[in-house]
Design a protein around this motif. Structure first.
Motif, PDB file in Angstrom:
ATOM      1  N   TYR A 144      22.299  45.515  30.438  1.00 28.72           N
ATOM      2  CA  TYR A 144      21.326  44.484  30.823  1.00 28.72           C
ATOM      3  C   TYR A 144      21.797  43.736  32.072  1.00 28.72           C
ATOM      4  O   TYR A 144      21.016  43.504  32.999  1.00 28.72           O
ATOM      5  CB  TYR A 144      21.125  43.508  29.663  1.00 28.72           C
ATOM      6  CG  TYR A 144      20.310  42.307  30.036  1.00 28.72           C
ATOM      7  CD1 TYR A 144      18.918  42.381  30.117  1.00 28.72           C
ATOM      8  CD2 TYR A 144      20.925  41.093  30.337  1.00 28.72           C
ATOM      9  CE1 TYR A 144      18.169  41.278  30.484  1.00 28.72           C
ATOM     10  CE2 TYR A 144      20.181  39.986  30.705  1.00 28.72           C
ATOM     11  CZ  TYR A 144      18.799  40.091  30.775  1.00 28.72           C
ATOM     12  OH  TYR A 144      18.066  38.999  31.143  1.00 28.72           O
ATOM     13  N   ARG A 145      23.076  43.381  32.121  1.00 30.83           N
ATOM     14  CA  ARG A 145      23.609  42.657  33.282  1.00 30.83           C
ATOM     15  C   ARG A 145      23.528  43.500  34.550  1.00 30.83           C
ATOM     16  O   ARG A 145      23.237  42.985  35.621  1.00 30.83           O
ATOM     17  CB  ARG A 145      25.048  42.209  33.029  1.00 30.83           C
ATOM     18  CG  ARG A 145      25.131  40.943  32.210  1.00 30.83           C
ATOM     19  CD  ARG A 145      26.548  40.409  32.087  1.00 30.83           C
ATOM     20  NE  ARG A 145      27.277  41.199  31.108  1.00 30.83           N
ATOM     21  CZ  ARG A 145      28.356  41.933  31.364  1.00 30.83           C
ATOM     22  NH1 ARG A 145      28.873  41.965  32.559  1.00 30.83           N
ATOM     23  NH2 ARG A 145      28.948  42.625  30.411  1.00 30.83           N
ATOM     24  N   TRP A 146      23.782  44.807  34.433  1.00 30.84           N
ATOM     25  CA  TRP A 146      23.681  45.676  35.603  1.00 30.84           C
ATOM     26  C   TRP A 146      22.250  45.717  36.114  1.00 30.84           C
ATOM     27  O   TRP A 146      22.007  45.652  37.327  1.00 30.84           O
ATOM     28  CB  TRP A 146      24.122  47.100  35.288  1.00 30.84           C
ATOM     29  CG  TRP A 146      25.583  47.256  35.037  1.00 30.84           C
ATOM     30  CD1 TRP A 146      26.578  46.367  35.321  1.00 30.84           C
ATOM     31  CD2 TRP A 146      26.209  48.375  34.442  1.00 30.84           C
ATOM     32  NE1 TRP A 146      27.789  46.878  34.946  1.00 30.84           N
ATOM     33  CE2 TRP A 146      27.590  48.112  34.395  1.00 30.84           C
ATOM     34  CE3 TRP A 146      25.747  49.582  33.940  1.00 30.84           C
ATOM     35  CZ2 TRP A 146      28.506  49.006  33.870  1.00 30.84           C
ATOM     36  CZ3 TRP A 146      26.646  50.473  33.419  1.00 30.84           C
ATOM     37  CH2 TRP A 146      28.018  50.185  33.390  1.00 30.84           C
ATOM     38  N   ARG A 147      21.280  45.875  35.213  1.00 30.06           N
ATOM     39  CA  ARG A 147      19.879  45.912  35.639  1.00 30.06           C
ATOM     40  C   ARG A 147      19.478  44.590  36.291  1.00 30.06           C
ATOM     41  O   ARG A 147      18.807  44.570  37.320  1.00 30.06           O
ATOM     42  CB  ARG A 147      18.973  46.221  34.448  1.00 30.06           C
ATOM     43  CG  ARG A 147      19.064  47.646  33.975  1.00 30.06           C
ATOM     44  CD  ARG A 147      18.057  47.934  32.861  1.00 30.06           C
ATOM     45  NE  ARG A 147      18.239  49.258  32.345  1.00 30.06           N
ATOM     46  CZ  ARG A 147      18.738  49.525  31.131  1.00 30.06           C
ATOM     47  NH1 ARG A 147      19.081  48.551  30.321  1.00 30.06           N
ATOM     48  NH2 ARG A 147      18.882  50.781  30.737  1.00 30.06           N
ATOM     49  N   ASN A 148      19.898  43.502  35.682  1.00 27.94           N
ATOM     50  CA  ASN A 148      19.596  42.178  36.221  1.00 27.94           C
ATOM     51  C   ASN A 148      20.267  41.979  37.586  1.00 27.94           C
ATOM     52  O   ASN A 148      19.654  41.452  38.520  1.00 27.94           O
ATOM     53  CB  ASN A 148      20.039  41.097  35.237  1.00 27.94           C
ATOM     54  CG  ASN A 148      19.551  39.730  35.633  1.00 27.94           C
ATOM     55  OD1 ASN A 148      18.440  39.590  36.131  1.00 27.94           O
ATOM     56  ND2 ASN A 148      20.377  38.730  35.416  1.00 27.94           N
ATOM     57  N   TRP A 149      21.535  42.406  37.707  1.00 23.47           N
ATOM     58  CA  TRP A 149      22.256  42.308  38.978  1.00 23.47           C
ATOM     59  C   TRP A 149      21.517  43.083  40.072  1.00 23.47           C
ATOM     60  O   TRP A 149      21.305  42.566  41.165  1.00 23.47           O
ATOM     61  CB  TRP A 149      23.674  42.860  38.813  1.00 23.47           C
ATOM     62  CG  TRP A 149      24.382  43.132  40.103  1.00 23.47           C
ATOM     63  CD1 TRP A 149      24.982  42.225  40.917  1.00 23.47           C
ATOM     64  CD2 TRP A 149      24.531  44.405  40.740  1.00 23.47           C
ATOM     65  NE1 TRP A 149      25.520  42.855  42.027  1.00 23.47           N
ATOM     66  CE2 TRP A 149      25.250  44.195  41.939  1.00 23.47           C
ATOM     67  CE3 TRP A 149      24.155  45.704  40.417  1.00 23.47           C
ATOM     68  CZ2 TRP A 149      25.581  45.227  42.804  1.00 23.47           C
ATOM     69  CZ3 TRP A 149      24.476  46.731  41.279  1.00 23.47           C
ATOM     70  CH2 TRP A 149      25.184  46.483  42.454  1.00 23.47           C
TER      71      TRP A 149
END
Length: 171
Positions: A92-97
């Motif tokens: 999720y953090r990678w997609r958000n980043w």
């Protein structure tokens, strides 16, 4: 066991364009999609003019990320990912980043294209719908596209520092 990283070409200082000298090395860990950790011995370089220190990273490393570019690229490109050994929060953090930084990356790629007189005509007329399609116009959509985005932006000192830590006012 650590793998030594040494570039074949001579890269000038990203800040001032002058010569870089090797001043040492440091260990850097990278996590592969399988979850295996590789240890890299990367060179530390100091500019002979501005004295800034830089690290020589291979193409499969994204600055300030623990996982390699293939892992992040797979997650950002696909909605369902079963082959990456990372928890759902990390994915999720990678997609958000990527969603947060994609417009900046596209702007950098457009700027680099204009600087090198290589602006695709369709970029200036009609933009595709997704950030991945827009980035694909510059670096292609074949595997390894994230590394092809990261390298020129980092080498020109345009990479954004994206660590999640921050300083408080009282510090």
């Amino acid at each position: 066991m650590a793998f030594s990283v040494r570039g074949a070409e001579i890269v000038p200082c990203p800040c001032c364009g002058r010569e870089l000298r090797v001043i040492g090395s440091r260990l850097r860990k990278s996590i592969k999609p399988s979850g295996d950790i590789i240890v890299l011995n990367i060179r530390r370089l100091r500019c002979t003019y501005c004295s800034k220190i830089h690290h020589e990273l291979p193409d499969f490393i994204v600055p300030y990320k623990r996982y390699d570019a293939d892992s992040i690229e797979t997650v950002v490109s696909n909605d369902s990912v079963q082959t990456i050994a990372a928890d759902d929060c990390t994915l999720y953090r990678w997609r958000n980043w990527f969603q947060t930084i994609s417009n900046y990356l596209i702007g950098c790629l457009i700027s680099l294209s204009i600087r090198n007189f290589q602006v695709p005509v369709d970029i200036l007329s009609v933009a595709p719908q997704s950030a991945l399609q827009r980035i694909g116009h510059f670096v292609g959509d074949a595997p390894g596209w994230l590394g092809r985005v990261v390298r020129p932006i980092t080498n020109l000192n345009l990479w954004l520092h994206t660590r999640s830590a921050f300083l408080s006012r009282n510090a």
